[in-house]
Design a protein around this motif. Structure first.
Motif, PDB file in Angstrom:
ATOM      1  N   THR A 122       0.845  -1.208   0.000  1.00 27.72           N
ATOM      2  CA  THR A 122       0.000   0.000   0.000  1.00 27.72           C
ATOM      3  C   THR A 122       0.872   1.245   0.000  1.00 27.72           C
ATOM      4  N   GLY A 123       2.023   1.178  -0.658  1.00 26.29           N
ATOM      5  CA  GLY A 123       2.925   2.326  -0.717  1.00 26.29           C
ATOM      6  C   GLY A 123       4.345   1.924  -0.340  1.00 26.29           C
ATOM      7  N   LYS A 124       5.217   2.912  -0.194  1.00 27.02           N
ATOM      8  CA  LYS A 124       6.614   2.707   0.159  1.00 27.02           C
ATOM      9  C   LYS A 124       6.928   3.399   1.479  1.00 27.02           C
ATOM     10  N   ARG A 125       7.928   2.863   2.192  1.00 29.11           N
ATOM     11  CA  ARG A 125       8.402   3.509   3.415  1.00 29.11           C
ATOM     12  C   ARG A 125       9.886   3.217   3.585  1.00 29.11           C
ATOM     13  N   ASP A 126      10.561   4.095   4.352  1.00 22.77           N
ATOM     14  CA  ASP A 126      11.995   3.941   4.614  1.00 22.77           C
ATOM     15  C   ASP A 126      12.205   3.021   5.808  1.00 22.77           C
ATOM     16  N   THR A 127      13.197   2.160   5.710  1.00 22.53           N
ATOM     17  CA  THR A 127      13.501   1.250   6.801  1.00 22.53           C
ATOM     18  C   THR A 127      14.961   0.832   6.711  1.00 22.53           C
ATOM     19  N   ILE A 128      15.437   0.151   7.755  1.00 21.54           N
ATOM     20  CA  ILE A 128      16.796  -0.375   7.808  1.00 21.54           C
ATOM     21  C   ILE A 128      16.697  -1.899   7.858  1.00 21.54           C
ATOM     22  N   LEU A 129      17.397  -2.545   6.939  1.00 20.98           N
ATOM     23  CA  LEU A 129      17.411  -3.997   6.870  1.00 20.98           C
ATOM     24  C   LEU A 129      18.816  -4.499   7.169  1.00 20.98           C
ATOM     25  N   VAL A 130      18.899  -5.552   7.989  1.00 21.21           N
ATOM     26  CA  VAL A 130      20.172  -6.220   8.260  1.00 21.21           C
ATOM     27  C   VAL A 130      19.984  -7.707   8.003  1.00 21.21           C
ATOM     28  N   PRO A 131      21.057  -8.441   7.712  1.00 17.97           N
ATOM     29  CA  PRO A 131      20.933  -9.890   7.542  1.00 17.97           C
ATOM     30  C   PRO A 131      20.370 -10.541   8.800  1.00 17.97           C
ATOM     31  N   ALA A 132      19.556 -11.553   8.596  1.00 20.19           N
ATOM     32  CA  ALA A 132      18.903 -12.204   9.737  1.00 20.19           C
ATOM     33  C   ALA A 132      19.909 -12.814  10.697  1.00 20.19           C
ATOM     34  N   ASP A 133      21.062 -13.295  10.186  1.00 21.41           N
ATOM     35  CA  ASP A 133      22.029 -13.926  11.081  1.00 21.41           C
ATOM     36  C   ASP A 133      22.843 -12.911  11.867  1.00 21.41           C
ATOM     37  N   ALA A 134      22.698 -11.611  11.582  1.00 19.44           N
ATOM     38  CA  ALA A 134      23.414 -10.595  12.346  1.00 19.44           C
ATOM     39  C   ALA A 134      22.720 -10.279  13.666  1.00 19.44           C
ATOM     40  N   VAL A 135      21.473 -10.681  13.814  1.00 19.06           N
ATOM     41  CA  VAL A 135      20.711 -10.421  15.042  1.00 19.06           C
ATOM     42  C   VAL A 135      20.742 -11.679  15.896  1.00 19.06           C
ATOM     43  N   TYR A 136      21.133 -11.517  17.134  1.00 15.70           N
ATOM     44  CA  TYR A 136      21.135 -12.652  18.054  1.00 15.70           C
ATOM     45  C   TYR A 136      20.420 -12.235  19.333  1.00 15.70           C
ATOM     46  N   ARG A 137      19.947 -13.223  20.050  1.00 18.48           N
ATOM     47  CA  ARG A 137      19.092 -12.980  21.217  1.00 18.48           C
ATOM     48  C   ARG A 137      19.768 -13.532  22.463  1.00 18.48           C
ATOM     49  N   ARG A 138      19.721 -12.729  23.529  1.00 20.27           N
ATOM     50  CA  ARG A 138      20.295 -13.147  24.803  1.00 20.27           C
ATOM     51  C   ARG A 138      19.478 -12.538  25.927  1.00 20.27           C
ATOM     52  N   ALA A 139      19.051 -13.411  26.834  1.00 20.13           N
ATOM     53  CA  ALA A 139      18.274 -12.975  28.003  1.00 20.13           C
ATOM     54  C   ALA A 139      17.005 -12.236  27.591  1.00 20.13           C
ATOM     55  N   GLY A 140      16.388 -12.697  26.470  1.00 23.43           N
ATOM     56  CA  GLY A 140      15.146 -12.092  26.027  1.00 23.43           C
ATOM     57  C   GLY A 140      15.307 -10.773  25.301  1.00 23.43           C
ATOM     58  N   VAL A 141      16.557 -10.371  25.002  1.00 19.74           N
ATOM     59  CA  VAL A 141      16.821  -9.098  24.330  1.00 19.74           C
ATOM     60  C   VAL A 141      17.562  -9.385  23.031  1.00 19.74           C
ATOM     61  N   ASN A 142      17.232  -8.621  21.976  1.00 22.39           N
ATOM     62  CA  ASN A 142      17.874  -8.774  20.674  1.00 22.39           C
ATOM     63  C   ASN A 142      19.052  -7.807  20.556  1.00 22.39           C
ATOM     64  N   PHE A 143      20.194  -8.315  20.063  1.00 19.49           N
ATOM     65  CA  PHE A 143      21.415  -7.528  19.931  1.00 19.49           C
ATOM     66  C   PHE A 143      21.959  -7.651  18.518  1.00 19.49           C
ATOM     67  N   VAL A 144      22.747  -6.658  18.138  1.00 16.20           N
ATOM     68  CA  VAL A 144      23.664  -6.760  16.998  1.00 16.20           C
ATOM     69  C   VAL A 144      25.022  -6.251  17.475  1.00 16.20           C
ATOM     70  N   ARG A 145      26.092  -6.732  16.843  1.00 16.75           N
ATOM     71  CA  ARG A 145      27.441  -6.315  17.218  1.00 16.75           C
ATOM     72  C   ARG A 145      28.001  -5.409  16.122  1.00 16.75           C
ATOM     73  N   LEU A 146      28.489  -4.237  16.536  1.00 16.47           N
ATOM     74  CA  LEU A 146      29.079  -3.293  15.601  1.00 16.47           C
ATOM     75  C   LEU A 146      30.539  -3.648  15.350  1.00 16.47           C
ATOM     76  N   ARG A 147      31.154  -2.994  14.353  1.00 20.11           N
ATOM     77  CA  ARG A 147      32.524  -3.299  13.990  1.00 20.11           C
ATOM     78  C   ARG A 147      33.506  -2.970  15.098  1.00 20.11           C
ATOM     79  N   ASP A 148      33.193  -1.953  15.919  1.00 22.06           N
ATOM     80  CA  ASP A 148      34.102  -1.602  17.018  1.00 22.06           C
ATOM     81  C   ASP A 148      33.956  -2.528  18.211  1.00 22.06           C
ATOM     82  N   GLY A 149      33.102  -3.575  18.094  1.00 21.16           N
ATOM     83  CA  GLY A 149      32.937  -4.543  19.173  1.00 21.16           C
ATOM     84  C   GLY A 149      31.785  -4.245  20.107  1.00 21.16           C
TER      85      GLY A 149
END
Length: 321
Positions: A264-291
């Protein structure tokens, strides 16, 4: 024991050694809206009685699958049989008159060859024979019409499909044109009814996603693709109607509802690979290049990645295994 510890340490460090960078950029994606579609046949077929009479045989029930031309039922009008009997008697009588006219014509022809009969008598005899023969032919044609009407008492399926309703029963009197059974053609579509504000986004040929039946309706991995077949040009009650073609809908119930996702139209969003998101203690994280680890809020899962609603910005570099 020392050897086991060395192997364990190597197993932990190996994933970091093979990590790769992924630069995050904002992109436009289709804004999908979930709507409910109804399974409908492209055409509804009605098996109708062509003559009036009494239903003496009904061979279908709801849910049966029929081929084109299959017998649905038999309607009999007893008056047609009586009319055939009456015509048979009249045809026999007329045949006798025709035979007598033939005998008279042959006699006059013989007498005329001897010069005894006149031309007027010959013409009268020939005319009487022609009238008798044409009357007999007309009676036989009338009989053929009634025989054809009797044959039309057999109600046939107008096409292949599944029987939806059988509003008739054996022993019931029907009139010409009454329906004995309603069939849904084997070709099914998903019919959408959308608010008119979405009419400007709908085009014939657009791709849509169809959720699986039952408990998997929210499983994006189980979705199938369909294509908008037609968008009807008339808006009814503030809603626009569209049909979607999907393969293998034959096992659905007519009128069954399923979830459909359409753009129903277009919108701006941010997409990352699914394997870049990991879950720990019920919270979702990603790791940046600086660690650094960043808490993110994932959104919809798409074929090209996971949508990130919050936690990342344009230009971030994410590590993925």
């Amino acid at each position: 024991m020392r050897f086991a510890l060395i192997v364990f340490s190597t197993a932990i460090l190996a994933p970091h050694a093979f990590a790769e960078d992924f630069s995050v950029h904002s992109s436009q994606v289709d804004d999908l809206k979930a709507v409910i579609a109804t399974v409908e046949p492209v055409h509804l077929l009605a098996a109708r009685a062509r003559i009036g009479g009494t239903i003496i045989r009904l061979k279908v029930k709801e849910g049966d699958r029929l081929t084109a031309g299959a017998e649905v039922g038999l309607v009999v009008d007893q008056k047609l049989a009586l009319q055939i009997q009456a015509l048979d008697s009249r045809i026999k009588s007329q045949q006798a008159q025709r035979d007598q006219a033939k005998i008279d014509f042959d006699r006059v022809t013989e007498l005329r060859s001897r010069g005894i009969s006149s031309q007027v008598q010959f013409d009268q005899a020939r005319t009487a024979l022609d009238v008798a023969e044409r009357t007999a032919a007309a009676m036989r044609s009338d009989r053929d019409v009634i025989v054809q009407q009797t044959a039309e008492g057999t109600v046939l399926a107008p096409g292949a499909g599944r029987v939806l309703t059988v509003p008739a029963s054996e022993g019931r009197v029907v009139l010409p044109g009454e329906t004995l059974a309603t069939l849904a053609e084997d070709n099914y579509v998903l019919r959408l009814s959308l608010p008119e504000r979405h009419a400007r986004f709908m085009r014939a040929g657009d791709d849509v996603l169809i959720a699986a039946r039952g408990d998997q309706a929210e499983d994006n991995g189980a979705m199938r693709r369909g294509k908008v077949r037609i968008v009807y040009p008339e808006i009814q009650g503030g809603r626009v109607i569209a049909d979607v073609d999907v393969g293998d809908l034959g096992d659905y119930f007519v009128g069954e509802r399923t979830r459909v996702y359409l753009p129903t139209g277009k919108r701006d969003t941010i997409l990352v690979p699914a394997d870049a998101v990991y879950r720990r203690a019920g919270v979702n994280f990603v790791r940046l290049r600086d660690g650094a680890e960043v808490v993110v809020q994932p959104g919809e899962t798409r074929p090209d990645g996971v949508e990130i609603l919050s936690g990342l910005k344009d230009g971030d570099v994410v590590l993925r295994p």
